[in-house]
Design an enzyme around this catalytic site. Structure first.
Site, PDB file in Angstrom:
ATOM      1  N   SER A  23       0.820  -1.198   0.000  1.00  0.00           N
ATOM      2  CA  SER A  23       0.000   0.000   0.000  1.00  0.00           C
ATOM      3  C   SER A  23       0.854   1.248   0.000  1.00  0.00           C
ATOM      4  O   SER A  23       1.969   1.258   0.513  1.00  0.00           O
ATOM      5  CB  SER A  23      -0.880   0.005   1.248  1.00  0.00           C
ATOM      6  OG  SER A  23      -0.057   0.081   2.398  1.00  0.00           O
ATOM      7  N   LYS A  24       0.294   2.304  -0.564  1.00  0.00           N
ATOM      8  CA  LYS A  24       1.058   3.539  -0.668  1.00  0.00           C
ATOM      9  C   LYS A  24       1.300   4.142   0.702  1.00  0.00           C
ATOM     10  O   LYS A  24       2.174   4.969   0.874  1.00  0.00           O
ATOM     11  CB  LYS A  24       0.326   4.529  -1.573  1.00  0.00           C
ATOM     12  CG  LYS A  24      -0.961   5.057  -1.003  1.00  0.00           C
ATOM     13  CD  LYS A  24      -1.574   6.112  -1.916  1.00  0.00           C
ATOM     14  CE  LYS A  24      -2.890   6.606  -1.325  1.00  0.00           C
ATOM     15  NZ  LYS A  24      -3.620   7.488  -2.228  1.00  0.00           N
ATOM     16  N   ARG A  25       0.519   3.742   1.643  1.00  0.00           N
ATOM     17  CA  ARG A  25       0.685   4.221   3.014  1.00  0.00           C
ATOM     18  C   ARG A  25       2.061   3.826   3.552  1.00  0.00           C
ATOM     19  O   ARG A  25       2.683   4.549   4.312  1.00  0.00           O
ATOM     20  CB  ARG A  25      -0.426   3.602   3.872  1.00  0.00           C
ATOM     21  CG  ARG A  25      -0.407   3.941   5.329  1.00  0.00           C
ATOM     22  CD  ARG A  25      -1.268   5.154   5.607  1.00  0.00           C
ATOM     23  NE  ARG A  25      -0.935   5.732   6.896  1.00  0.00           N
ATOM     24  CZ  ARG A  25      -1.674   5.606   7.984  1.00  0.00           C
ATOM     25  NH1 ARG A  25      -2.796   4.951   7.930  1.00  0.00           N
ATOM     26  NH2 ARG A  25      -1.307   6.168   9.110  1.00  0.00           N
TER      27      ARG A  25
END
Length: 494
Positions: A252-254
């Site tokens: 995830s980009k998180r």
RNA sequence: GUCCCCUUCGUCUAGAGGCCUAGGACUCCGGGUUUUCAUCCCGGCAACAGGGGUUCGAAACCCCUAGGGGACGCCA
């Protein structure tokens, strides 16, 4: 039967490296069997789909060297290849299901569904539609539809029994129908949902093999049901593992740079990225790790894909990129550098920032070092400030990162407004608020304009530097949890 | 919580019952080459989740447990 595979991304953000991963395997499989590889844009979510994102997906795949035989920009016999342009086809098929009694109108309000979900959750059951509208009479449906009442169409699902299907890599899988929801097929806005569109399209486009992420495994019963309602044969299913973050959660980009654009802008070579992705869940029979797309096609064996989720390891990707860089001769290397950064587009974005501050052309490099390359490594000392305690610094970095995570667009003015807003809510002057952010992004207190820098670096890299800064300040898990809670209270996030 | 999937060094993986004292690669640590650094070369640390079966023999097959992941949207 001709092998036809597809990649079906939804154009709702940056081109994801997971999309590239799926595209690679679909592409290699098709090419190996002298088949066709199709690009289909799944833009049934009208609220979130954008043409910019679609364009970014095209160029990401092109950059990677994964060419498609049919797609929105390439005419093909089974188009159009954009789902928003296939609405009529879906509506016909929904009507067929309605006529045969495999689907029904549902008038339930959002409120009722929310309450139902909450109830089921409280009772620790699988949340699913309760069949409230299943048996409305034909007359009642007609009257309510005619009266313009908002409604959706849902598919019927057997109440009992199980669904069994084959996955090429995992064998037989059985899922009880009690777990399968009466999926919405037609949304209130008149667009079909993914589940209906994917089945209709894969059939109509004669897709022979579906290679997609493991996350879809649980949707197979819905799809299989639709195939059988229509009387169509199922394509072969091959569920690939999901790429993971370092903590094993789905990439995830998180927690990671996930945009193909990021890797391109950072100076990874497409050959290296493809090669690395090819090593996720698959390996050459002779264990050779460096291979070209052509070599992968020649040696590929879909049955040798492993099913456990690989962690996307930046270190190894970088090592591999170094291997490719070193193999280049000087001219090629120079050409790659030009194409990467010293091209007109990138320079045009950069020059205005530098121009006002430069006295010699050579000032470019010292002024823009942190934009062109990595910024210097940080230590806690770098964040010392006359007016800010460590706690405040950490808070600023954390909250800003959380705000960045929510951004779907990455625009200068919007970022400015959001930071200003955050500063206000933190009761800080923007000037002080920005201090730790300058350090995190540029490694310096004084740098080129902050918001322009963010835009130039892009979302992934900006987020990455903030994450790194928090690590440098050794944010503890406890602290993080507290800040996560705090951030939810802010007006920006509610 | 329910269902589904997964489980070999920290990470990517090899392994199709005996070739396994478990191999390779990244990372890390040593050493060598090199004016520095990097590259390159050599060496080292490091794993079959646990427990039961099946078998002459199990990392591999089966079962259970544990752990991890995913799904549970009028997102895809």
């Amino acid at each position: 039967m001709k092998v036809r595979t597809r990649i079906a991304p939804s154009p709702t953000g940056d081109p994801h490296v997971g999309t590239a991963y799926m595209a690679l395997f679909n592409w290699v499989f098709a090419r190996q069997h002298k088949g066709e590889f199709i690009l289909r844009i799944e833009d049934t979510d009208q609220a979130r789909s954008t043409r910019e994102s679609e364009q970014a997906i095209f160029s990401a795949l092109e950059w990677l060297g994964l060419d498609w035989d049919e797609g929105p920009d390439v005419d093909g016999p089974m188009g159009p290849y954009r789902q928003s342009e296939r609405k009529e086809l879906y509506l016909q098929h929904i009507q067929t299901l309605l006529d045969k009694g495999h689907a029904f109108h549902c008038f339930c309000s959002k409120k009722r569904l929310d309450d139902l979900r909450a109830e089921q959750q409280a009772a620790k059951q699988t949340t699913r539609y309760d069949g409230h509208c299943v048996n409305l009479s034909r007359e009642e449906v007609q009257t309510r539809v005619a009266a313009g009442e908002a409604h959706v169409v849902r598919m019927r699902v057997p109440e009992t029994g199980t669904c069994t299907f084959q996955d090429r890599l995992r064998g037989e899988i059985t899922i009880p129908y009690s777990q399968v929801d009466m999926q919405v097929l037609l949304k209130a806005d008149g667009m079909p949902t993914y589940h209906l569109a994917v089945v209709v399209d894969d059939h109509q486009m004669k897709i022979s093999h579906i290679l997609r992420g493991e996350e879809w495994l649980n949707s197979v019963p819905k799809h299989q049901l639709l195939y059988s309602y229509f009387g169509w044969p199922m394509p072969e299913l091959i569920h690939l593992p999901l790429l993971r973050n370092t903590d094993q959660s789905k990439l995830s980009k998180r927690k990671n740079p996930t945009s193909v654009t990021y890797y391109r802008d950072q100076g990874y070579l497409p050959e290296a990225l493809c090669n690395y992705l090819g090593l996720m869940g698959w390996s050459m029979p002779n264990e050779e790790e460096l291979f070209s797309l052509q070599e992968m096609i020649d040696a590929f064996d879909v049955d040798r894909i492993s099913t456990s989720g690989p962690i996307f390891d930046q270190d190894k990707l970088s090592w591999m990129n170094g291997q490719y860089l070193r193999a280049l001769d000087v001219e090629d290397y120079a050409a790659k550098v030009s194409a990467w950064m010293l091209n007109k587009e990138r320079l045009t974005a950069l020059i205005p920032l530098v121009q006002e501050r430069a006295e010699r052309l050579s000032d470019l490099v010292p002024l823009a070092d942190y934009l062109l390359g990595t910024r210097k490594p940080l230590t806690p000392v770098d964040f010392e400030h006359k007016a800010l305690e460590r706690a405040q610094v950490v808070k600023i970095l954390h909250h800003t990162l959380a705000m960045f995570d929510l951004k779907r667009d990455w625009q200068r003015d919007d970022l400015y407004t959001s930071c200003n807003d955050l500063a206000e809510q933190c009761d800080l002057k923007l000037r002080d608020f920005l201090f730790p952010l300058f350090i995190a992004i540029s490694g310096r207190e004084v740098s080129l304009p902050f918001f322009d820098s963010l835009v130039f670096l892009g979302a992934d890299l900006s987020r990455g530097r903030l994450r790194d800064a928090l690590e440098v300040l050794s944010l503890s898990g406890k602290e993080r949890k507290r800040l996560d809670k705090e951030v939810e209270q802010l007006r920006f996030f509610s």
